[in-house]
Design a protein around this motif. Sequence first.
Motif, PDB file in Angstrom:
ATOM      1  N   UNK A   1     -63.782  57.017  63.398  1.00 18.89           N
ATOM      2  CA  UNK A   1     -64.797  57.561  62.228  1.00 18.89           C
ATOM      3  C   UNK A   1     -64.085  58.387  62.032  1.00 18.89           C
ATOM      4  N   UNK A   2     -63.720  59.211  62.529  1.00 18.58           N
ATOM      5  CA  UNK A   2     -63.051  61.024  61.962  1.00 18.58           C
ATOM      6  C   UNK A   2     -61.924  60.356  60.968  1.00 18.58           C
ATOM      7  N   UNK A   3     -61.196  59.454  61.435  1.00 20.53           N
ATOM      8  CA  UNK A   3     -59.949  58.525  59.485  1.00 20.53           C
ATOM      9  C   UNK A   3     -60.988  57.812  58.618  1.00 20.53           C
ATOM     10  N   UNK A   4     -62.045  57.749  59.049  1.00 18.23           N
ATOM     11  CA  UNK A   4     -62.696  57.260  58.273  1.00 18.23           C
ATOM     12  C   UNK A   4     -63.193  58.229  56.752  1.00 18.23           C
ATOM     13  N   UNK A   5     -64.160  59.747  57.502  1.00 19.10           N
ATOM     14  CA  UNK A   5     -64.654  61.237  57.742  1.00 19.10           C
ATOM     15  C   UNK A   5     -63.309  61.177  56.394  1.00 19.10           C
ATOM     16  N   UNK A   6     -62.308  61.544  57.078  1.00 15.34           N
ATOM     17  CA  UNK A   6     -60.777  62.036  56.945  1.00 15.34           C
ATOM     18  C   UNK A   6     -61.284  61.636  55.425  1.00 15.34           C
ATOM     19  N   UNK A   7     -60.660  60.128  55.169  1.00 20.32           N
ATOM     20  CA  UNK A   7     -60.442  59.345  53.905  1.00 20.32           C
ATOM     21  C   UNK A   7     -60.867  59.360  52.904  1.00 20.32           C
ATOM     22  N   UNK A   8     -63.039  59.532  53.744  1.00 17.44           N
ATOM     23  CA  UNK A   8     -63.927  59.288  52.241  1.00 17.44           C
ATOM     24  C   UNK A   8     -63.944  61.301  51.295  1.00 17.44           C
ATOM     25  N   UNK A   9     -63.359  61.791  52.325  1.00 16.51           N
ATOM     26  CA  UNK A   9     -63.771  63.454  51.578  1.00 16.51           C
ATOM     27  C   UNK A   9     -62.501  64.024  50.892  1.00 16.51           C
ATOM     28  N   UNK A  10     -61.377  63.066  51.044  1.00 14.92           N
ATOM     29  CA  UNK A  10     -60.137  62.902  50.176  1.00 14.92           C
ATOM     30  C   UNK A  10     -60.107  62.761  48.870  1.00 14.92           C
ATOM     31  N   UNK A  11     -61.384  61.797  48.177  1.00 15.23           N
ATOM     32  CA  UNK A  11     -61.805  61.244  47.361  1.00 15.23           C
ATOM     33  C   UNK A  11     -59.953  60.240  47.025  1.00 15.23           C
ATOM     34  N   UNK A  12     -59.359  59.594  47.867  1.00 13.16           N
ATOM     35  CA  UNK A  12     -58.221  58.391  47.635  1.00 13.16           C
ATOM     36  C   UNK A  12     -58.673  56.734  48.279  1.00 13.16           C
ATOM     37  N   UNK A  13     -58.111  56.626  46.999  1.00 11.93           N
ATOM     38  CA  UNK A  13     -59.117  54.746  47.088  1.00 11.93           C
ATOM     39  C   UNK A  13     -58.006  54.657  49.214  1.00 11.93           C
ATOM     40  N   UNK A  14     -58.421  53.625  49.648  1.00  9.80           N
ATOM     41  CA  UNK A  14     -58.373  53.406  51.561  1.00  9.80           C
ATOM     42  C   UNK A  14     -57.657  51.891  51.102  1.00  9.80           C
ATOM     43  N   UNK A  15     -56.334  51.438  50.817  1.00  6.18           N
ATOM     44  CA  UNK A  15     -55.658  49.738  50.722  1.00  6.18           C
ATOM     45  C   UNK A  15     -55.119  49.953  52.428  1.00  6.18           C
ATOM     46  N   UNK A  16     -55.596  49.277  53.066  1.00 11.07           N
ATOM     47  CA  UNK A  16     -54.914  49.122  53.919  1.00 11.07           C
ATOM     48  C   UNK A  16     -54.011  48.370  54.184  1.00 11.07           C
ATOM     49  N   UNK A  17     -53.342  48.605  55.213  1.00 11.21           N
ATOM     50  CA  UNK A  17     -51.901  47.496  55.280  1.00 11.21           C
ATOM     51  C   UNK A  17     -52.164  46.857  56.186  1.00 11.21           C
ATOM     52  N   UNK A  18     -51.840  45.779  56.475  1.00 17.27           N
ATOM     53  CA  UNK A  18     -50.878  44.970  57.376  1.00 17.27           C
ATOM     54  C   UNK A  18     -49.873  44.273  58.335  1.00 17.27           C
ATOM     55  N   UNK A  19     -49.406  44.204  58.529  1.00 14.77           N
ATOM     56  CA  UNK A  19     -48.062  44.431  58.948  1.00 14.77           C
ATOM     57  C   UNK A  19     -47.953  42.372  59.361  1.00 14.77           C
ATOM     58  N   UNK A  20     -46.485  41.968  58.410  1.00 15.61           N
ATOM     59  CA  UNK A  20     -46.463  40.310  58.723  1.00 15.61           C
ATOM     60  C   UNK A  20     -46.995  39.796  60.020  1.00 15.61           C
ATOM     61  N   UNK A  21     -47.699  38.699  59.921  1.00  9.89           N
ATOM     62  CA  UNK A  21     -48.001  37.977  60.912  1.00  9.89           C
ATOM     63  C   UNK A  21     -49.303  38.181  61.195  1.00  9.89           C
ATOM     64  N   UNK A  22     -49.716  39.274  60.816  1.00 12.99           N
ATOM     65  CA  UNK A  22     -51.025  39.738  60.746  1.00 12.99           C
ATOM     66  C   UNK A  22     -52.177  39.439  60.940  1.00 12.99           C
ATOM     67  N   UNK A  23     -53.980  39.462  61.537  1.00 11.51           N
ATOM     68  CA  UNK A  23     -54.673  38.535  60.736  1.00 11.51           C
ATOM     69  C   UNK A  23     -55.744  39.008  61.654  1.00 11.51           C
ATOM     70  N   UNK A  24     -56.964  39.762  61.031  1.00 13.34           N
ATOM     71  CA  UNK A  24     -57.786  39.988  61.583  1.00 13.34           C
ATOM     72  C   UNK A  24     -58.967  39.744  60.562  1.00 13.34           C
ATOM     73  N   UNK A  25     -59.610  39.149  60.954  1.00 12.11           N
ATOM     74  CA  UNK A  25     -60.556  38.313  60.080  1.00 12.11           C
ATOM     75  C   UNK A  25     -62.305  40.045  60.610  1.00 12.11           C
ATOM     76  N   UNK A  26     -62.420  40.495  61.851  1.00 15.48           N
ATOM     77  CA  UNK A  26     -63.405  41.366  62.467  1.00 15.48           C
ATOM     78  C   UNK A  26     -62.546  42.921  62.030  1.00 15.48           C
ATOM     79  N   UNK A  27     -61.548  42.674  61.719  1.00 20.80           N
ATOM     80  CA  UNK A  27     -61.367  44.388  61.634  1.00 20.80           C
ATOM     81  C   UNK A  27     -61.261  44.620  62.811  1.00 20.80           C
TER      82      UNK A  27
END
Length: 939
Positions: free
Chosen positions: A705-731
């Motif tokens: 939650x704190x990380x999302x708040x920091x990114x939200x207030x920073x005004x930068x786009x959030x592009x999640x990075x997933x390592x190889x062979x990683x699948x996360x349907x629920x996040x």
Amino acid sequence: MGWQVLLFMLFLSSSAVWGQVSYTIPEEMTKGALVGNVVQDLGLSVGRLHSGKARIYTANTEEYIELRRDKGVLLIKDRIDRESLCGQTTPCALHYQMILENPMEFYTVTVEVTDINDNPPSFERSEIRHEISEGALSGARFVLEKAVDDDVGVNGVNSYALKPSDHFALKTISRDDGSIDVEMVLQKPLDREEREHLSLVLTAVDGGEPQLTGTMQILITVLDVNDNPPICSKLLYKASVIENAPPDTVITTVTASDIDKGNNGKLSYSISKSGAGGLFKIDANEGILTLNGNVDYEKRKRYDLDVQVSDQGGLSDACKVIVEVADINDNHPSINIMSKINTVAENMKAGTVVTMFNVQDPDSNDNGKVMCVLNDYIPFVIKATTNNFFTVVTDSELDREKTSEYNITVSCSDEGVPSLSSSVTLTLQISDVNDNAPVFERSSYEAYIVENNTPGLSVFTVKARDADWNQNARVSYILEDSSVNGVPVSSYVSVSADSGVIHAVRSFDYEQIKDFQFRVKAQDGGSPPLSSNVTVKILIQDQNDNPPQVLYPVQTGGSVVGEMVPRSADVGYLVSKVVAVDVDSGQNAWLSYKLQKVPDRALFEVGLQNGEIRTIRQVTDKDPVNQKLTVIVEDNGQPSRSATVIVNVAVADSFSEVLSEFTDFKHDKEYNDNLTFYLVLALAVVSFLFITCLVVIISVKIYRWRQSRILYHSGLPVIPYYPPRYSDTLGTGTLPHLYNYDVCGTTDSRKSDLKLGRAGNQNVLIMDPNSTRTLTRIQSEKCILDEPDSPLEQKPPNNDWRFTQGQRPGPSGATGGPEVAMGTGPWPQPPTEAEQLQALMAAANEVSEATATLGPGTMGLSTRYSPQFTLQHVPDYRQNVYIPGSTATLTSNPQQQQATAQQATQQALPPPQATAQVEPPKAAQTPASKKKSAKKEKK
């Protein structure tokens, strides 16, 4: 200055060496002047002078000579005046003794002092008067006063001269003793009328170099005629007097005659006051010579007196009186300690010199012969060497333990009549030598100690005495090494090294050890040390520290021992016997038995001494089957100790009647107890794990939650990075979906299993490493644990996954033409930057909200989709993916996939690097980010 050296050596007994050396020196030598090299002349060395502590012994004379040890020479210490030292005695010599120690040696040193011409002749009176008759004939002699010169030999008076010499001539007469008499001889008759007074000068000249002189004035008065001088009856008188004679003792009488008459014939006698004349006097009228003072033979043995006889007319004659002094035994022997030892070791050998002394007796002949003796009953003797030198030596071995100090009295007596003696007492300390070993007061020791003592308790004290003294008598006590039952004795007892007190190191148990013995050594502090030892025996006394131990019936935790009593038993029936023992001894082991607790005291009794349980009445049917008897066993100690035993008695005729009474399901009870314990332990572990997981989940949520708040207030786009062979349907996933677990649990915790199996759903999507295509996971037939790194086979996506334009994500109401459906052409309405950021934030929120459990056919989609919305209704985000800032739309068409993937890769990925490492795909650029990157490339 000339000098002579005369050296000869004599070797004497008792290791003492005597030698003599003589030196000749003139008087009046300066202080520090060299007398002689005594080291060279006696054949010694300077080192010997130092080691022997050489010194000069002078007896009663003054120390005119000193010894320089560092150079080995004799030097003048004080001014030497031969005249004051010896007077007219020749030769004049000083006698010294040089003493050496270790070993004791002494040498005689004689220094002869020769005369120098340092004293001029002198007259007793500066002037004399003579009255001479004018009728005196030529050749008349007038005796003049002789000059006195303190020097001797050629330095004494050598000649006289008389001036003027008109009427008188000077005549000298040499005596046998070397003296010169002076006379004035009338050569020319006197004439009173012509000259009444004459004045002459008499000059005395010595023979020294340079010559010295002395004068006396002679005043002559010419009288009337008196032409006959007095004449002595003898020219030489000899007499003797004993020393220490009282004054006025008559020595002799001098007689003379004068043929004149009247006053011219009246004679008078006189003696010269020079020299020793003051010790004698003569009657002027009678000529009686008497003693006027005290004469001492030891100071002077002979006196020469000149007696002058004169008449009234001035004529005179002279004669000589020789007085010999006779010796008497008036001097006690003088004992002079030259060297002594104050302390001597008791192990000194016989013949060791402890004292060296000299005895002097100035008397002569038998009066000066001395004999010395020691007091009786001492282990010392005296030995004479020569010239009245003596040594005191040990006569036998010494023993300090018998006599630690000796008072040696040396008595010396001469052979005079009566004999005179002197004595001196010497104190000699005997130093101790470690020659006595310590001796114990007893030949062996026994001590008693009660068991269960406190460690460190003082048991008793051994005592040894040493007859030696000081450090040699200081006794130390040592425990000798030995073992008791294989254990070092030092673990049982210890000995105080100073006091000899024996302490118990441990607490003793009479039941384990009843006595033991060891040896104690007493050692003194001498060098080398002496020692003795003694045997010590320790006896352990018993204490009532053990309770009785019941041997029968045996009391065990898991079984019950019982005795059966038939109902037909008579009075006195032996039910059982309690057997007990006490490991203590004596009175502490006497046991007595009593019934402490019994259901019916009228039925059973126990023997006080033998422990036999018997019936005291007939058994009836009313007596219960189960009888529990508690027997107490007590010993006779003070205080007494006891033990109890339970005897189960079954009153029955057969075993089957009492079986149920004594059956105990102890095994089931123990099982239930263990099961309860394990259940409680499992509950505690599960609770701990639940709380730990809860804390971790809450911490992760707060962090995200704190990380999302920091990114939200920073005004930068959030592009999640997933390592190889990683699948996360629920996040919320943390592991690849390759790992699946099947856990099967039962109510019985001992029958739970853990199984690793295949994936729970085959429709899990996996993005390949280069993000260019989407694959469907194929279930592997092999266990994933056997080949964890095996590659997965991928298939191209089905065309049925393609969505219509209305189902694709994008801005609200955005539609496109056919080119858009085919994945080509621009956006229907190019989105603004705000819309692009809104879409990215919506995707991020979608991922964070996907926390529901994955259900069949839904892939964990949020609840906004209806339950009827199955997998085929789900938009395929992998087939219609837009990249912010780009006009292309990715589809799952195989023909378009490669082209669109290349375009997207060129926009999203940086230029390829030289390294072969596969980099993760970067986030797509927005128009704003593209402008920033373009500016950086220009720079």
